[in-house]
Design a protein around this motif. Structure first.
Motif, PDB file in Angstrom:
ATOM      1  N   GLY A   1      16.848  67.622 126.452  1.00 53.44           N
ATOM      2  CA  GLY A   1      16.784  65.991 126.489  1.00 53.44           C
ATOM      3  C   GLY A   1      17.756  66.212 126.983  1.00 53.44           C
ATOM      4  N   VAL A   2      18.817  66.605 126.144  1.00 49.66           N
ATOM      5  CA  VAL A   2      20.628  66.767 125.694  1.00 49.66           C
ATOM      6  C   VAL A   2      21.246  66.784 127.179  1.00 49.66           C
ATOM      7  N   ASN A   3      22.001  65.486 127.454  1.00 50.34           N
ATOM      8  CA  ASN A   3      22.720  65.475 128.381  1.00 50.34           C
ATOM      9  C   ASN A   3      24.551  65.156 127.592  1.00 50.34           C
ATOM     10  N   GLU A   4      25.357  65.294 128.624  1.00 54.07           N
ATOM     11  CA  GLU A   4      26.740  64.708 128.346  1.00 54.07           C
ATOM     12  C   GLU A   4      26.563  63.593 127.359  1.00 54.07           C
ATOM     13  N   HIS A   5      25.553  62.707 127.175  1.00 51.53           N
ATOM     14  CA  HIS A   5      25.369  61.009 126.377  1.00 51.53           C
ATOM     15  C   HIS A   5      25.011  61.558 125.419  1.00 51.53           C
ATOM     16  N   GLY A   6      24.762  62.813 124.646  1.00 50.09           N
ATOM     17  CA  GLY A   6      23.373  62.356 123.674  1.00 50.09           C
ATOM     18  C   GLY A   6      22.256  62.776 124.020  1.00 50.09           C
ATOM     19  N   PHE A   7      21.136  63.098 123.715  1.00 55.45           N
ATOM     20  CA  PHE A   7      20.004  62.869 123.544  1.00 55.45           C
ATOM     21  C   PHE A   7      19.179  61.398 124.555  1.00 55.45           C
ATOM     22  N   ASN A   8      18.950  62.285 125.748  1.00 53.71           N
ATOM     23  CA  ASN A   8      17.970  61.111 126.825  1.00 53.71           C
ATOM     24  C   ASN A   8      16.879  60.305 126.443  1.00 53.71           C
TER      25      ASN A   8
END
Lengths: 41, 572
Positions: free
Chosen positions: B224-231
């Motif tokens: 659930g983590v993307n380049e902006h952190g936890f989504n």
């Protein structure tokens, strides 16, 4: 709270042992799923 | 459908009704009708709770979900085993010792009548509507794929089971669910075998998995983590599955009468516990298996031409509209990509087997899959812009389209019967629980308090029938709801968290009394509806937020509320 005596079954462990079995099974499943994801990605 | 399929379908459905009627004999009182006199063994409890949770939508949507989005949906169930353990420790001893009929009955003993009535009404509202969706969801899919009349399909889907549910109550529900689960597992296993059997020569199960895995469908665990952190808007990942899923399942199994009513039929506390714990053991592998079926169907379509859109009714609508030229163009492009992709997948597998560098062929295969997906997205946009109406998602049609197009005669009839039986299992349990709450929590509290046992029994049968008719009426009015499995879960998540919060306060905050928990439940329910309406937060989080919100606000409000006599009968 539980006043009943659990019935003995020749092959089932007591329900308290099942708590550990159920949680361990979940941990093993997550581990295996993680390995599966990693292997096929 | 061929006549062989019709025979298999009719014999299976008629057999279940006959079995239900055969098992209908019970004592003519509330104990007999709603709890089968608390006489069931753990394996019946297990099959009953599994049959209640696994609706037709589970078997239709889940493979389609895996086809479109991969296996990550299984994470939704990671909280279930933990919830089973907590239920066995905290909830079950209290429910069994108080000899209650409904979960909400306990709340009157612990708090007051208004809290019991509020939670019971929230349950009736949520379960009543979602039972209607449980009828409509498979009915619309079958009617689209087989050209059946939707109104007639709704009536068969929601109507025939009323015969044994009204007549035999909880006993008939449990015994039919037992037989239904056996037929369902047999049908799904045969379907899985056939998908592998129908793969091109030289391509086996391992190759199908390899191909799907390379194309991103074996994404069982996601962070659930993307380049902006936890989504937080990501619906299915390990954290939302464990935390949100735990609250959803604890609420569903601990506070939803359709489940509570199943394990209250057990002959004692131990039988209930083993039934629930076994469910904790088998549920995740079972969902994994159903999703794997979808992944295998995905692999199958990498070698065979996949339909541009799996719901043919929508394709025909576009064909008869002003957009038919756009459709033909998309179809031509898609056919071309289908052919090239099948070749590319073959090349990639050959490279892999020969031990050659497969990076180039893998990149080509992925590019072609992406192009195919993008053409499908264009078609979905066409549905929306053309104004022809109908569902622009075909996720729920993928598995059954495959069944109808490729499986042999007889097996098609069996798998359509599986869809009916899965629907019947969950709807029958829902009707039984709706009737028990209406009779025990509402009718006997506010309408007629003193009735004979026989009058209670007769009233319960009438309420079962009335809820059956109500659910069919809801099904008739249901319209497009995107992925139907999600629609049911989303609807549940709007109410489950708050109801669970009330029960958590009841079990774990012994000083909090009725007024505080009632105000907290009302405020939090409104907040959850507002949050769902105004934000994009993943729906699984609503369960956790609702539950914790009720607990925290009730604890804060209690000092300001009038004190009442503490309840003596609860313990964590």
């Amino acid at each position: 709270m539980d006043q009943q005596t659990p019935e003995k079954s020749p092959w089932l462990p007591s329900w308290k042992a099942w708590y550990v079995v159920v949680l361990l099974a979940l941990a093993v499943e997550i581990l295996l799923f993680g390995l599966l994801t990693n292997y096929f990605s | 459908m061929s006549w062989i399929d019709w025979i298999v379908l009719i014999v299976t459905l008629a057999g279940i009704i006959a079995w239900g009627l055969h098992k209908s004999r019970t004592t003519k009182n509330l104990d007999g009708y709603f709890l089968d006199n608390r006489s069931m063994r753990w394996w019946l409890v297990l099959l009953s709770i599994m049959g209640t949770q696994a609706s037709a939508v589970t078997f239709l949507s889940a493979p389609g979900q895996a086809y479109a989005d991969g296996m990550r949906f299984v994470q939704n169930y990671f909280g279930l085993p933990i919830a089973m353990v907590v239920l066995c420790i905290a909830f079950l001893p209290v429910f069994h010792s108080l000899k209650i009929y409904t979960a909400y009955e306990f709340l009157e003993k612990r708090f007051d009548l208004k809290t019991r009535t509020l939670t019971s009404l929230l349950f009736l509202l949520q379960r009543g509507v979602s039972t209607g969706i449980s009828i409509y969801a498979p009915a619309i899919i079958l009617s689209s794929l087989l050209g059946w009349n939707i109104y007639l399909t709704n009536i068969v889907m929601g109507g025939l089971l009323i015969i044994y549910t009204v007549s035999g109550g909880a006993k008939a529900v449990a015994y039919t669910q037992q037989l239904q689960m056996v037929i369902i597992f047999a049908g799904m296993f045969m379907a899985g075998y056939m998908v592998v059997h129908l793969l091109p020569e030289g391509i086996g199960f391992a190759d199908a998995l390899k191909t799907s895995g390379k194309l991103g469908k074996l994404n069982v665990i996601t962070s659930g983590v993307n380049e902006h952190g936890f989504n937080w808007n990501d619906r299915y990942n390990i954290w939302s599955g464990i935390v949100g899923g735990f609250f959803l399942q604890l609420s569903y199994f601990g506070t939803d009468q359709s489940q509570v009513g199943r394990y209250l039929t057990a002959k004692n506390l131990t039988e209930s516990r083993i039934g629930l714990l076994m469910n904790g053991l088998v549920k995740v592998p079972m969902q994994f298996g159903i999703l794997l079926l979808g992944v295998l169907v995905f692999a199958f379509y990498q070698f065979k031409p996949a339909p541009l859109f799996f719901n043919e009714v929508q394709v025909k609508k576009i064909e008869q509209s002003a957009y038919k030229d756009s459709l033909h163009l998309l179809q031509l492009r898609y056919d071309l990509v289908n052919n090239e992709r099948a070749e590319a997948v073959g090349e990639w597998l050959a490279d892999e087997k020969a031990g050659r560098s497969s990076e180039a062929s893998a990149a080509k295969m992925k590019l072609l899959v992406k192009q195919g997906d993008s053409i499908r997205t264009e078609f979905k946009s066409l549905i929306k812009t053309s104004g022809v109406g109908g569902d622009a998602s075909d996720t729920n049609y993928i598995f059954l389209r495959f069944v109808i197009n490729y499986l042999p005669k007889g097996l098609i009839g069996l798998l359509i019967a599986v869809i009916f039986l899965a629907a019947w299992g969950s709807i029958a349990a829902a009707l039984n629980s709706l009737a028990s709450c209406t009779v025990v929590d509402i009718h006997k509290k506010f309408i007629r308090k003193d009735c004979t046992e026989l009058a209670d029994y007769t009233t319960s049968r009438w309420y079962s029938l009335a809820w059956g008719v109500f659910s069919i009426v809801i099904a008739m009015f249901a319209t497009n709801m995107g992925s139907l499995i999600e629609a049911v879960n989303v609807l549940g998540s709007l109410f489950y968290g708050v109801i669970l919060g009330v029960f958590l306060v009841a079990f774990f905050l012994r000083r909090v009394q009725g007024h505080a928990v009632f105000v907290s439940a009302v405020v939090n329910e409104l907040a959850i509806i507002l949050l769902f309406w105004k934000s994009d937060i993943g729906f699984l989080w609503l369960n956790a937020i609702g539950a914790l919100g009720v607990v925290l606000l009730a604890a804060v409000l209690q000092p300001f509320m009038q004190k009442k006599r503490p309840f003596e009968g609860t313990a964590a």
